[in-house]
Design a protein around this motif. Structure first.
Motif, short mmCIF file in Angstrom:
data_model
loop_
_atom_site.label_atom_id
_atom_site.label_comp_id
_atom_site.label_asym_id
_atom_site.label_seq_id
_atom_site.Cartn_x
_atom_site.Cartn_y
_atom_site.Cartn_z
N ASP A 1 64.04 41.82 38.39
CA ASP A 1 65.25 42.45 37.87
C ASP A 1 66.45 41.51 37.81
O ASP A 1 67.47 41.86 37.23
CB ASP A 1 65.62 43.69 38.70
CG ASP A 1 64.68 44.85 38.49
OD1 ASP A 1 63.85 44.80 37.56
OD2 ASP A 1 64.75 45.81 39.29
N ASN A 2 66.35 40.35 38.43
CA ASN A 2 67.47 39.42 38.47
C ASN A 2 66.96 38.01 38.23
O ASN A 2 66.71 37.25 39.16
CB ASN A 2 68.21 39.52 39.81
CG ASN A 2 69.52 38.79 39.80
OD1 ASN A 2 69.71 37.82 39.07
ND2 ASN A 2 70.43 39.25 40.63
N SER A 3 66.79 37.67 36.96
CA SER A 3 66.15 36.39 36.61
C SER A 3 66.95 35.18 37.10
O SER A 3 66.36 34.16 37.48
CB SER A 3 65.90 36.29 35.11
OG SER A 3 67.12 36.35 34.40
N ALA A 4 68.28 35.26 37.12
CA ALA A 4 69.08 34.13 37.60
C ALA A 4 68.82 33.88 39.09
O ALA A 4 68.65 32.73 39.52
CB ALA A 4 70.56 34.37 37.35
N MET A 5 68.77 34.95 39.88
CA MET A 5 68.48 34.78 41.31
C MET A 5 67.03 34.37 41.52
O MET A 5 66.73 33.58 42.41
CB MET A 5 68.76 36.07 42.07
CG MET A 5 70.21 36.28 42.39
SD MET A 5 70.88 34.92 43.37
CE MET A 5 72.46 34.75 42.59
#
Length: 194
Positions: free
Chosen positions: A171-175
């Motif tokens: 759900d959080n590709s950057a993280m």
């Protein structure tokens, strides 16, 4: 006592030394995430620790984790409010769930490649984890009773952690990129072109 105050979300404790009259107030409105923040010493790169609560059968898990830019491994766990200083099957389950989630995310990113993960020690060296486990009948190892040995706990905790962490990363590709890069698991684009 300071750590225990994080096990009850939204509460506060006041400790008073009857001799000196000195007071210490402990307030952790978010509970485990607040303790995780303190233990990661501001080296975490998530805006706030990720936290999760889930239950399988009679096993209830609450945890908070923070990925750190520097090597700073901290793992704290309690079972029914009792500190499990030597870990046990619940931490084995956490490690298994962590491995499953990372492997699943690596396979989702590059399905044609076999996902290879480093040792548990290497995976944990950038991680701060605070875990609170509630069981109906904990079984402790040894005379000091500081290592949980319930065999079913390993698979139950692994199942909960793997599902939650895989979804949190997806759900959080950057993280996800930051976590995989910090762990040395993210291949650079230039390497892919070779």
């Amino acid at each position: 006592m300071r750590d225990l105050s994080a096990l009850e979300t939204g509460g506060g404790w006041c400790l008073r030394d009857e001799v000196s009259g000195a007071e210490t107030r402990l307030r952790r409105p978010r509970g485990l995430p607040d303790l995780c923040d303190e233990l990661s010493k501001q080296w975490g790169f998530l805006p706030h620790p990720w936290s999760f609560e889930g239950q399988v059968g009679q096993t209830r898990v609450r945890l908070a984790l923070q990925w750190c830019s520097y090597q700073h491994k901290v793992m704290r766990s309690w079972v029914n409010l009792r500190w499990a200083s030597e870990g046990g099957t619940h931490l084995q389950g956490f490690r298994l769930g962590l491995r499953k989630a990372l492997r699943a995310r690596l396979n989702a990113r590059a399905p044609q490649q076999e996902a290879s993960l480093p040792s548990d020690e290497e995976l944990e060296q950038h991680l701060t984890v605070v875990l609170d486990l509630r069981l109906s009948e904990p079984v402790w190892h040894g005379p000091s009773g500081t290592k949980l040995t319930n065999p079913e706990t390993k698979s139950e905790v692994a199942w909960l952690v793997a599902g939650w962490l895989e979804k949190a990363l997806a759900d959080n590709s950057a993280m996800e990129d930051r976590v995989l890069s910090t762990l040395g698991l993210l291949r650079s684009k230039s390497h892919d072109l070779e």
